[in-house]
Design an enzyme around this catalytic site. Structure first.
Site, PDB file in Angstrom:
ATOM      1  N   GLU A 267       0.840  -1.203   0.000  1.00  0.00           N
ATOM      2  CA  GLU A 267       0.000   0.000   0.000  1.00  0.00           C
ATOM      3  C   GLU A 267       0.870   1.246   0.000  1.00  0.00           C
ATOM      4  OE1 GLU A 267      -2.758  -0.197   3.290  1.00  0.00           O
ATOM      5  OE2 GLU A 267      -3.493  -2.180   2.692  1.00  0.00           O
ATOM      6  N   HIS A 290      -7.854   1.415   2.075  1.00  0.00           N
ATOM      7  CA  HIS A 290      -7.655   1.132   3.508  1.00  0.00           C
ATOM      8  C   HIS A 290      -8.396   2.149   4.398  1.00  0.00           C
ATOM      9  CE1 HIS A 290      -4.753  -1.099   6.401  1.00  0.00           C
ATOM     10  NE2 HIS A 290      -5.901  -0.842   6.986  1.00  0.00           N
TER      11      HIS A 290
HETATM   12  N1  LIG Z   1      -9.527  -2.277   6.984  1.00  0.00           N
HETATM   13  C1  LIG Z   1      -9.262  -1.621   8.090  1.00  0.00           C
HETATM   14  O1  LIG Z   1      -9.154  -0.412   8.104  1.00  0.00           O
HETATM   15  C2  LIG Z   1      -9.144  -2.416   9.377  1.00  0.00           C
HETATM   16  C3  LIG Z   1      -9.522  -1.808  10.589  1.00  0.00           C
HETATM   17  C4  LIG Z   1      -9.475  -2.562  11.757  1.00  0.00           C
HETATM   18  C5  LIG Z   1      -8.989  -3.871  11.732  1.00  0.00           C
HETATM   19  N2  LIG Z   1      -8.574  -4.414  10.553  1.00  0.00           N
HETATM   20  C6  LIG Z   1      -8.077  -5.781  10.496  1.00  0.00           C
HETATM   21  O2  LIG Z   1      -9.182  -6.668  10.630  1.00  0.00           O
HETATM   22  C7  LIG Z   1      -8.706  -7.929  11.122  1.00  0.00           C
HETATM   23  C8  LIG Z   1      -9.627  -8.451  12.224  1.00  0.00           C
HETATM   24  O3  LIG Z   1      -9.638  -7.526  13.293  1.00  0.00           O
HETATM   25  P1  LIG Z   1     -10.364  -7.872  14.680  1.00  0.00           P
HETATM   26  O4  LIG Z   1     -10.325  -6.639  15.480  1.00  0.00           O
HETATM   27  O5  LIG Z   1     -11.658  -8.553  14.449  1.00  0.00           O
HETATM   28  O6  LIG Z   1      -9.325  -8.918  15.262  1.00  0.00           O
HETATM   29  P2  LIG Z   1      -9.569  -9.992  16.426  1.00  0.00           P
HETATM   30  O7  LIG Z   1      -8.226 -10.313  16.957  1.00  0.00           O
HETATM   31  O8  LIG Z   1     -10.629  -9.533  17.339  1.00  0.00           O
HETATM   32  O9  LIG Z   1     -10.146 -11.273  15.629  1.00  0.00           O
HETATM   33  C9  LIG Z   1      -9.372 -12.050  14.759  1.00  0.00           C
HETATM   34  C10 LIG Z   1      -9.922 -13.461  14.800  1.00  0.00           C
HETATM   35  O10 LIG Z   1      -9.246 -14.239  13.811  1.00  0.00           O
HETATM   36  C11 LIG Z   1      -9.018 -15.526  14.357  1.00  0.00           C
HETATM   37  N3  LIG Z   1      -7.927 -16.160  13.605  1.00  0.00           N
HETATM   38  C12 LIG Z   1      -6.595 -15.985  13.733  1.00  0.00           C
HETATM   39  N4  LIG Z   1      -5.928 -16.741  12.840  1.00  0.00           N
HETATM   40  C13 LIG Z   1      -6.865 -17.416  12.137  1.00  0.00           C
HETATM   41  C14 LIG Z   1      -6.797 -18.358  11.095  1.00  0.00           C
HETATM   42  N5  LIG Z   1      -5.627 -18.738  10.583  1.00  0.00           N
HETATM   43  N6  LIG Z   1      -7.959 -18.850  10.621  1.00  0.00           N
HETATM   44  C15 LIG Z   1      -9.163 -18.476  11.143  1.00  0.00           C
HETATM   45  N7  LIG Z   1      -9.275 -17.575  12.143  1.00  0.00           N
HETATM   46  C16 LIG Z   1      -8.143 -17.054  12.633  1.00  0.00           C
HETATM   47  C17 LIG Z   1      -8.687 -15.256  15.802  1.00  0.00           C
HETATM   48  O11 LIG Z   1      -8.834 -16.411  16.599  1.00  0.00           O
HETATM   49  C18 LIG Z   1      -9.703 -14.151  16.134  1.00  0.00           C
HETATM   50  O12 LIG Z   1     -10.923 -14.705  16.602  1.00  0.00           O
HETATM   51  C19 LIG Z   1      -7.260  -7.691  11.580  1.00  0.00           C
HETATM   52  O13 LIG Z   1      -6.386  -8.140  10.580  1.00  0.00           O
HETATM   53  C20 LIG Z   1      -7.167  -6.178  11.635  1.00  0.00           C
HETATM   54  O14 LIG Z   1      -5.851  -5.717  11.415  1.00  0.00           O
HETATM   55  C21 LIG Z   1      -8.663  -3.707   9.379  1.00  0.00           C
END
Ligand SMILES: NC(=O)c1ccc[n+]([C@@H]2O[C@H](COP(=O)([O-])OP(=O)(O)OC[C@H]3O[C@@H](n4cnc5c(N)ncnc54)[C@H](O)[C@@H]3O)[C@@H](O)[C@H]2O)c1
Length: 411
Positions: A267, A290
């Protein structure tokens, strides 16, 4: 600082236009808050940090070892954002300065964007809007569907995944999810035993997993081939999770029906920069730069969350949510005059410190009412509560222990 400090003398410097809610909450505590709408040049930052007890930043301000070294009074740093790479975390840890952030303040914003994209992909809104902008009246129902009754597959059932689950069911979707950690299903959602099972069921699959070795390239050509014919993929998680080249190929040859991507393997770092990707121009694809978590409401949540963590640390000593020092969750102190003195002690985590501390307390004949300790590989954070008569003497004694980094007393 060795004693409970008058609140109005707690000086807070907030930089980079932290949402007003942050200053509001900190002022409501009686702290002296200066909030600036911009980041500061190096020398100005050193100057601003010099007398600050709390420093609040967003992603641009680099809190280096030099800044921390010059900030004699600094108690804690608040990153009013998601990431904390802009702070010299190890240096802050070694100085007993907790760094807080708000990793989940934008959860709802990402969940809402995801739901919007589920609808938009089912109605091919991206392509229809682009065609009309280009002067073409592409009126047709071909390839358009209601989302009611369709199956949404959620990969990663954490903060965002669970909210998407609830919202999708409210719109009449069937929800299946897969997570590597056993998670309780919300509503009528169904847990899948494997990612492959989920891919075989989802009309649309949305990814909400972290970026780590288990998710790197998770949606590669092989996995994309396991999705249902015409299914759609949404990635608002992290760019490393999807092989974008393989996805573009699957969309162009019609095996998949659409995609929405907010994150990419690479990005641009600057706003308004050029962007290129193999997916540009693929059919029924919605691309966003993003911005999944970028809303006014998320900024407000982040401000409230981060300010709240700073306030708890100053008033109560809890380091819950700190990213660089051991987390100690402390109960509230009773409000009456009989409340104990709470001594907060950061020390180097080397053998023998606890026995020195306990010998000191025993030597003073002091009565410990409660004791809490957590350590990481570098520092220990020990909190103990003693009768008010013993607080000052113990704090003074702790300053005499070589391994002591910092002592604070609350009453
Ligand atoms: N687009 C954006 O602007 C933005 C904003 C916020 C968060 N995010 C991203 O969104 C994603 C999720 O965020 P969140 O706050 O829900 O995180 P979180 O930690 O609350 O949830 C992530 C979940 O994924 C599960 N997990 C981990 N590895 C896995 C795998 N290999 N297979 C299946 N499940 C798996 C974990 O057990 C957990 O339940 C993160 O990557 C975060 O960086 C993006």
């Amino acid at each position: 600082m060795t004693t409970s400090f008058p609140k109005h003398k707690i000086r807070v410097v907030l930089l980079e236009g932290v949402h007003d809610r942050g200053a509001e909450l900190l002022r409501a505590e009686g702290f002296d808050v200066e909030a600036l709408p911009r980041s500061l040049a190096h020398d100005d930052l050193l100057e601003a940090a010099r007398d600050a007890h709390l420093l609040g930043i967003r992603s641009k301000t680099k809190v280096t070892a030099e800044v921390l070294g010059g900030a004699r009074r600094l108690l804690a740093v608040g990153c009013f954002c998601i990431g904390t790479n802009q702070v010299a975390l190890g240096e802050a840890c070694g100085r007993g300065i907790p760094v807080f952030n708000s990793p989940f303040g934008n959860t709802r914003s990402v969940a809402e964007l995801t739901i919007g994209e589920v609808v938009a992909l089912h109605r091919r809104l991206g392509d229809r809007s682009a065609a009309l902008h280009a002067g073409r009246w592409a009126k047709s129902s071909a390839g358009s569907h209601e989302i009611r009754g369709r199956t949404l597959g959620i990969v990663g059932y954490g903060h965002i995944g669970t909210q998407v689950s609830v919202l999708a069911e409210a719109l009449g979707m069937r929800v299946v999810f897969f997570d590597i950690v056993p998670k309780l299903a919300l509503g009528n959602a169904r847990r899948c035993d494997s990612l492959d099972e989920l891919l075989s069921k989802g009309d649309v699959v949305t990814l909400h997993v972290p970026a780590d070795e288990t998710t790197h390239g998770m949606m590669n050509a092989e996995r994309l081939a396991k999705m249902r014919p015409g299914a759609m993929l949404i990635n608002n998680a992290r760019g490393s999770v999807v092989d974008v080249e393989a996805l573009a190929a699957a969309l162009r040859d019609g095996r998949l029906g659409g995609a929405a991507l907010d994150v990419f393997p690479s990005e641009p770092s600057a706003p308004e920069a050029d962007f290129d990707s193999p997916i540009l121009g693929a059919p029924n694809v919605i691309l966003t730069p993003h911005i999944g978590g970028s809303t006014a409401e998320a900024q407000e949540n982040i401000a409230a969350d981060t300010a709240g963590k700073l306030i708890r640390f100053v008033n109560n000593g809890s380091t819950t949510g700190a990213v660089n020092v051991p987390e100690v969750e402390l109960p509230g102190q009773p409000g009456d005059g009989a409340r104990p003195h709470r001594i907060l002690h950061f020390h180097r985590n080397v053998p023998g410190v606890l026995s020195k501390v306990h010998a000191l307390v025993a030597g003073l004949g002091a009565n410990i009412r409660g004791e809490y300790l957590r350590t990481n590989e570098r520092v220990g954070y020990m909190v103990f509560e003693v009768d008010p008569t013993d607080g000052e003497a113990i704090a003074d004694g702790l300053h005499g222990i070589d391994e002591t980094i910092r002592v604070r007393v609350l009453w």
